[in-house]
Design a protein around this motif. Sequence first.
Motif, PDB file in Angstrom:
ATOM      1  N   LYS A 182      43.747  48.033  19.938  1.00  0.00           N
ATOM      2  CA  LYS A 182      42.519  48.080  19.152  1.00  0.00           C
ATOM      3  C   LYS A 182      42.773  48.592  17.735  1.00  0.00           C
ATOM      4  CE  LYS A 182      38.567  48.085  22.202  1.00  0.00           C
ATOM      5  NZ  LYS A 182      37.238  48.678  22.434  1.00  0.00           N
ATOM      6  N   GLN A 183      43.834  49.341  17.563  1.00  0.00           N
ATOM      7  CA  GLN A 183      44.176  49.839  16.230  1.00  0.00           C
ATOM      8  C   GLN A 183      44.514  48.718  15.258  1.00  0.00           C
ATOM      9  OE1 GLN A 183      47.310  52.766  16.572  1.00  0.00           O
ATOM     10  NE2 GLN A 183      46.139  54.034  17.992  1.00  0.00           N
ATOM     11  N   THR A 184      44.875  47.552  15.791  1.00  0.00           N
ATOM     12  CA  THR A 184      45.208  46.413  14.936  1.00  0.00           C
ATOM     13  C   THR A 184      43.968  45.743  14.356  1.00  0.00           C
ATOM     14  OG1 THR A 184      45.146  44.772  16.726  1.00  0.00           O
ATOM     15  CG2 THR A 184      47.231  45.962  16.381  1.00  0.00           C
ATOM     16  N   GLY A 185      42.808  46.011  14.952  1.00  0.00           N
ATOM     17  CA  GLY A 185      41.582  45.352  14.520  1.00  0.00           C
ATOM     18  C   GLY A 185      41.412  43.959  15.109  1.00  0.00           C
ATOM     19  N   ALA A 186      42.320  43.568  15.989  1.00  0.00           N
ATOM     20  CA  ALA A 186      42.262  42.231  16.587  1.00  0.00           C
ATOM     21  C   ALA A 186      41.215  42.156  17.685  1.00  0.00           C
ATOM     22  CB  ALA A 186      43.634  41.865  17.154  1.00  0.00           C
ATOM     23  N   LYS A 187      40.685  40.955  17.906  1.00  0.00           N
ATOM     24  CA  LYS A 187      39.877  40.699  19.096  1.00  0.00           C
ATOM     25  C   LYS A 187      40.827  40.715  20.298  1.00  0.00           C
ATOM     26  CE  LYS A 187      35.755  39.677  17.333  1.00  0.00           C
ATOM     27  NZ  LYS A 187      35.310  38.274  17.269  1.00  0.00           N
ATOM     28  N   LEU A 188      40.478  41.437  21.348  1.00  0.00           N
ATOM     29  CA  LEU A 188      41.338  41.538  22.525  1.00  0.00           C
ATOM     30  C   LEU A 188      40.790  40.671  23.654  1.00  0.00           C
ATOM     31  CD1 LEU A 188      42.145  45.375  22.655  1.00  0.00           C
ATOM     32  CD2 LEU A 188      43.258  43.554  21.329  1.00  0.00           C
ATOM     33  N   ILE A 189      41.692  39.929  24.282  1.00  0.00           N
ATOM     34  CA  ILE A 189      41.337  39.053  25.400  1.00  0.00           C
ATOM     35  C   ILE A 189      42.294  39.350  26.546  1.00  0.00           C
ATOM     36  CG2 ILE A 189      40.971  36.666  26.159  1.00  0.00           C
ATOM     37  CD1 ILE A 189      41.185  35.951  23.070  1.00  0.00           C
ATOM     38  N   PHE A 190      41.752  39.755  27.683  1.00  0.00           N
ATOM     39  CA  PHE A 190      42.595  40.014  28.866  1.00  0.00           C
ATOM     40  C   PHE A 190      42.505  38.839  29.820  1.00  0.00           C
ATOM     41  CE2 PHE A 190      43.295  41.438  33.216  1.00  0.00           C
ATOM     42  CZ  PHE A 190      44.537  42.069  33.098  1.00  0.00           C
ATOM     43  N   ALA A 191      43.659  38.315  30.230  1.00  0.00           N
ATOM     44  CA  ALA A 191      43.697  37.245  31.234  1.00  0.00           C
ATOM     45  C   ALA A 191      43.905  37.864  32.610  1.00  0.00           C
ATOM     46  CB  ALA A 191      44.837  36.273  30.928  1.00  0.00           C
ATOM     47  N   THR A 192      42.994  37.594  33.530  1.00  0.00           N
ATOM     48  CA  THR A 192      43.207  38.090  34.888  1.00  0.00           C
ATOM     49  C   THR A 192      44.474  37.468  35.464  1.00  0.00           C
ATOM     50  OG1 THR A 192      41.783  36.346  35.785  1.00  0.00           O
ATOM     51  CG2 THR A 192      40.762  38.500  35.357  1.00  0.00           C
ATOM     52  N   THR A 193      45.089  38.191  36.382  1.00  0.00           N
ATOM     53  CA  THR A 193      46.346  37.743  36.967  1.00  0.00           C
ATOM     54  C   THR A 193      46.119  36.528  37.851  1.00  0.00           C
ATOM     55  OG1 THR A 193      47.253  39.964  36.842  1.00  0.00           O
ATOM     56  CG2 THR A 193      48.289  38.454  38.408  1.00  0.00           C
ATOM     57  N   THR A 194      46.965  35.534  37.681  1.00  0.00           N
ATOM     58  CA  THR A 194      46.810  34.252  38.363  1.00  0.00           C
ATOM     59  C   THR A 194      46.998  34.376  39.875  1.00  0.00           C
ATOM     60  OG1 THR A 194      49.116  33.823  37.737  1.00  0.00           O
ATOM     61  CG2 THR A 194      47.412  32.841  36.375  1.00  0.00           C
ATOM     62  N   PRO A 195      46.398  33.457  40.654  1.00  0.00           N
ATOM     63  CA  PRO A 195      46.494  33.514  42.118  1.00  0.00           C
ATOM     64  C   PRO A 195      47.944  33.411  42.594  1.00  0.00           C
ATOM     65  CG  PRO A 195      44.841  31.914  41.419  1.00  0.00           C
ATOM     66  CD  PRO A 195      45.583  32.310  40.196  1.00  0.00           C
ATOM     67  N   VAL A 196      48.224  34.103  43.690  1.00  0.00           N
ATOM     68  CA  VAL A 196      49.569  34.102  44.275  1.00  0.00           C
ATOM     69  C   VAL A 196      49.454  33.662  45.731  1.00  0.00           C
ATOM     70  CG1 VAL A 196      51.546  35.546  44.885  1.00  0.00           C
ATOM     71  CG2 VAL A 196      50.335  35.942  42.740  1.00  0.00           C
ATOM     72  N   PRO A 197      50.264  32.705  46.174  1.00  0.00           N
ATOM     73  CA  PRO A 197      50.189  32.267  47.575  1.00  0.00           C
ATOM     74  C   PRO A 197      50.668  33.356  48.528  1.00  0.00           C
ATOM     75  CG  PRO A 197      52.042  31.215  46.464  1.00  0.00           C
ATOM     76  CD  PRO A 197      51.262  31.939  45.398  1.00  0.00           C
ATOM     77  N   PRO A 198      50.113  33.422  49.747  1.00  0.00           N
ATOM     78  CA  PRO A 198      50.462  34.489  50.695  1.00  0.00           C
ATOM     79  C   PRO A 198      51.840  34.332  51.326  1.00  0.00           C
ATOM     80  CG  PRO A 198      48.926  32.952  51.718  1.00  0.00           C
ATOM     81  CD  PRO A 198      49.056  32.537  50.283  1.00  0.00           C
TER      82      PRO A 198
END
Length: 271
Positions: A182-198
């Motif tokens: 956040k110190q960069t002033g950038a818009k932050l976007i978090f990608a949820t972790t992709t599905p993993v097969p069991p």
Amino acid sequence: MRSLLLLLAFAGIANAQVKSQNEPTNAAEAAAKKAADDKAVDEKYQAWKAKLPADQQAWETVLEQNLGNGFYLPLHKKDKIAGRSNAWDFVQDDPKLPRVLLIGDSISRGYTLDVRKVMAGKVNVHRAPENCGPTANGVKKIDIWLGDGKWDAIHFNFGIHDRKTPAADYEQRLETLIARMKQTGAKLIFATTTPVPPDTKDGPEIVTQIAEKNEIARRVMQKHGVIINDLHAFLAPQLEGIANPKDVHFNAKGYELMGQQVAKSIEAALK
């Protein structure tokens, strides 16, 4: 008949001798051959690098310091001397366009080129100079990844490598990373972790672990007003045909879909 058998026997011996001359016969020889091959690749890479402009040489030096000698750096060197593009290509910024940074593990690496393809002429798409791994590595390396430039948006993920990280530690490290970004002033976007097969080598518990980490991440992101790109929800209904069997990674179609979705989230955030 006897002459034919003798001829075949001699041919077999000769073939074995030729094979023994060309193939390592023990671990020491194999290691020596690999070292020689690596040295030859590095020499060609260094010769290629020496011809680059100063700013591109500086980027390659950062990669040499951060990609690691075990896997990614050797691949990068081979790509460069072969003239192939990869996720760690030097990005020559168009000063009229926004600058975006992608932070993430090998999944992020997989979709980087697809994001660049979709956003060509719209955004300068950079990525962190390594497979970023878990939040513990992020806390240690975030300043290197951010560099000195201005970022308009940062799209990031930490999850698969944190599947066994204690919940409290994962949450605290995300807090630390968000505060720094956040110190960069950038818009932050978090990608949820992709599905993993069991059926991966980690066993079915990895599905639960990823779900738990995604839930923690969603709560932290909402708390700090970070945009969420829910790649998990996006991919889950269409895994068949895009996910590698028994693996956390994806095929080219999967990364293409992710690249399009990541590009959409970045474009929306920049508006």
